[in-house]
Enzyme design. Structure first.
Site, mmCIF file in Angstrom:
data_model
loop_
_atom_site.group_PDB
_atom_site.id
_atom_site.type_symbol
_atom_site.label_atom_id
_atom_site.label_comp_id
_atom_site.label_asym_id
_atom_site.label_seq_id
_atom_site.Cartn_x
_atom_site.Cartn_y
_atom_site.Cartn_z
ATOM 1 C CG MET A 147 4.892 15.929 -25.382
ATOM 2 S SD MET A 147 3.972 16.327 -23.874
ATOM 3 C CE MET A 147 2.753 15.023 -23.864
ATOM 4 C CG HIS B 214 8.060 10.748 -27.916
ATOM 5 N ND1 HIS B 214 6.736 11.066 -28.130
ATOM 6 C CD2 HIS B 214 8.747 11.928 -27.982
ATOM 7 C CE1 HIS B 214 6.628 12.365 -28.331
ATOM 8 N NE2 HIS B 214 7.831 12.916 -28.245
ATOM 9 C CG HIS B 215 2.729 9.812 -23.858
ATOM 10 N ND1 HIS B 215 1.760 8.907 -24.221
ATOM 11 C CD2 HIS B 215 2.447 10.161 -22.585
ATOM 12 C CE1 HIS B 215 0.924 8.731 -23.204
ATOM 13 N NE2 HIS B 215 1.324 9.465 -22.207
ATOM 14 C CB ALA B 216 4.616 9.543 -30.326
ATOM 15 C CG LEU B 217 7.863 5.311 -29.629
ATOM 16 C CD1 LEU B 217 9.229 4.840 -29.149
ATOM 17 C CD2 LEU B 217 7.569 4.757 -31.017
#
EC number: 2.3.1.20
Length: 454
Positions: free
Chosen positions: A21, A138-141
């Site tokens: 991701m 990361h897409h969470a970032l």
């Protein structure tokens, strides 16, 4: 330690070996005239000399409460810069193909969750003297478009600007927000509630328009294709640039938009590829296309009005001239109806297009249910003028997205100083010989030029 936002946490929860991701980007740079053989080494040394890190580049997932993971961020105070920034060299003869093979392997591997969730790779050894940078976060970032904008802030319009800025220590841009009070919050809540109530009539309106005008494409009208399968963990990346002037010439001759011409170029390439694989569906492929829904009169009004529409790619049509007109009519019809809806309803309908992908991992779902669409094709705005990084000219900027189950191929392109830079990401198992699509994109563009009389 900070708690994660739910949407950030989601990207960590759904990540697996088969479903990385992170978002990535490959950039090509041309050293200045007269640069010596040590240019890339010296460039990298100046890059890693930036030893201060913004909070986003120091955080990684933390475990709290005796074992609860992926709900909070911890912050590293001692960043191992040699781990996060790496310098590599291609084997001889240093072809672009070798660079893309390396990029494919880098884009396949997961980021280490025990460290801040980003990497930057400087790659030299191309036989034409250029060097490359592959960045993944990361897409969470951060999302892909924001990551691209962040990277562009390290660049300069001045070819003599020798400063090598680093994405990890750029000062945050000031945010300006209008004053908030209780009444504005209530207004927002009522607006959202009204949008939810109006969602069903809006959906009926879309269906009615599709039936009466035969212009719109609704979810689940897409055929099954070789792209709409479960994906494996290995990725293959391909990248190439085309002159924006060529696409604009097609646009003007056909009386369509640049985005219509790009979609027609992609549609022809997909048709060639699927015929080559003996896998062309009888019905047209459907693309999910992020679009701006702002009218010409509101172009300078500010704010965001972006949704996604489903476009009939007319891949079952042999004539390129007919195909591009079908695509243009499909895009116009979708945008016209969506532009008449309130913004929250547009976003809700766009989310409904994506919702079935959340069930793609359920056994049998992909084979039993028609896909909501066959492929995502994104056209991202980029720099209009040439940009430089430590006096090296940016020669190509190729966005590399992630691919979920049911979407084994992604095409994303960005405007870059007179070129359109295409970045393709495919499942290595499900989309064999991905690089063939680059040749098919060129063939498709030539077909369009011939069809419109250029």
């Amino acid at each position: 330690m900070d708690l994660m936002m739910p949407n950030d946490s989601m990207f960590l929860f759904i990540e697996s070996r088969e479903h990385p991701m992170h978002v990535g980007g490959l950039s090509l740079f041309e050293p200045p005239q007269g640069a010596g053989p040590e240019f890339v080494r010296e460039f990298t040394e100046r890059l890693v000399a930036n030893d201060e890190f913004q909070p986003m580049f120091r955080k990684h997932p933390a475990t709290i409460g005796g074992g609860i993971a992926r709900v909070a961020w911890a912050y590293d105070d001692d960043i191992d810069i040699d781990y996060h920034v790496r310098r590599s060299a291609l084997p001889s003869p240093g072809r672009v193909r070798d660079l893309l093979e390396l990029t494919s392997r880098l884009h396949t591997s997961l980021l280490d969750r025990h460290r801040p969730l980003w990497e930057l790779h400087v790659v030299e050894g191309l036989n034409d003297g250029r060097f490359a940078m592959y960045t993944k976060m990361h897409h969470a970032l951060i999302d892909g478009v924001s990551a691209m904008k962040l990277a562009q802030r390290t660049l300069s319009a001045d070819p003599d600007d020798a400063e090598v800025r680093a994405i990890w220590n750029l000062p945050p841009r000031p945010r300006t927000r209008p004053p908030s009070d209780g009444s504005s919050l209530l207004d927002a809540l009522f607006k959202m509630a009204g949008s939810v109530v109006g969602l069903a009539p809006s959906t009926l309106k879309l269906a009615r328009a599709a039936l009466l005008e035969q212009q719109l494409t609704l979810p689940f009208a897409a055929p099954h294709s070789m792209f709409n399968v479960k994906v494996g963990g290995a990725r293959r990346c391909a990248a190439q640039s085309w002159s924006l002037d060529r696409i604009k010439s097609v646009k003007q001759a056909a009386g369509v938009t640049v985005n219509d011409a790009v979609l027609a170029m992609c549609a022809g390439a997909l048709r060639y590829y699927l015929i080559e694989r003996n896998a062309l569906p009888d019905r047209p492929l459907i693309a999910m296309v992020p679009v701006s829904l702002r009218s010409k009169e509101d172009a300078d009004a500010g704010g965001n009005l972006v949704g996604s529409v489903l476009c009939n790619l007319a891949t079952h049509v042999d004539d390129p001239a007919q195909r591009i007109q079908t695509i243009s009519a499909s895009m116009d019809g979708n945008k016209k109806v969506l532009s008449e809806l309130p913004q929250l309803q547009v976003l809700a309908l766009s989310a409904l297009n994506m919702a079935p992908l959340t069930l793609a991992g359920v056994p049998g779902f992909l084979s039993a249910v028609p896909p909501p669409f066959n492929i995502v094709i994104s056209n991202v705005p980029g720099p209009v003028d040439p940009l430089y990084y430590g006096t090296a000219r940016l020669d190509g900027s190729y966005p590399l997205s992630n691919i979920p189950d049911g979407q084994a191929l992604n095409i994303t392109l960005v405007n870059n100083a007179g070129n359109l830079d295409f970045g393709l990401v495919g499942c290595r198992r499900s989309v064999p010989h991905l690089q063939r699509l680059l040749a098919h994109l060129e063939s498709s563009l030539k077909d369009l030029e011939q069809a419109v009389g250029i």
